[in-house]
Design an enzyme around this catalytic site. Sequence first.
Site: not given
Ligand code: GNR
Ligand code: NI
Length: 171
Positions: A46, A51, A94-95, A136
């Site tokens: 996602g 971001q 989260c990235l 998220h």
């Molecule tokens: O890549 C992502 N993996 C993830 C794993 C568990 C719960 C949420 C996520 S979202 C994250 C990518 C991201 O930071 N999206 O905002």
């Molecule tokens: Ni995130």
Amino acid sequence: MALLPILVAPDPRLKLKAKPVASVDARVARLMEDMLETMYAAPGIGLAAPQVGESLRVIVVDVGKGEEERAPLRMANPEIAWASEESIPFEEGCLSLPEQYADVTRPRAVRVRYLDEAGAAREIEAEGLLAVCIQHEMDHLEGTLFVDHLSVLRRGMIMKRLQKAMNDKTA
Ligand code: GNR
Ligand code: NI
């Protein structure tokens, strides 16, 4: 298509409340495609517009298994129409907080209203990983990161660890 740089916490732009899109025009549709390309390359499941430095209520999600079975969702102005009373924990990443993980408890299922890439109003019900991911991403639109759901102590530990990891990378 273009790869966009992903902001890393504590960038103040990740704390802003994003603005609704007035309409899903060509610029927003282009942003959605660039966000998907960036998300797949990361790789992630996602990505939210804040971001990549765009303070707009736009998210993309794909919790599909692999490259053969891509199932991208492009959402503008998403809203939670319903959330289950039952909540469950899930280990999130989260990235914008690279290599940091923690359990976050959220509603198990949600119904989400949004505008698709053509500007059409849609509604989907999600559970499991898709529900986690959509919630998220929607948090990012409010300037909320998954660590904001944790105790001050655990958030502090993660932010310190992240800062050290980022320092080590540049040193
Ligand atoms: O890549 C992502 N993996 C993830 C794993 C568990 C719960 C949420 C996520 S979202 C994250 C990518 C991201 O930071 N999206 O905002
Ligand atoms: Ni995130």
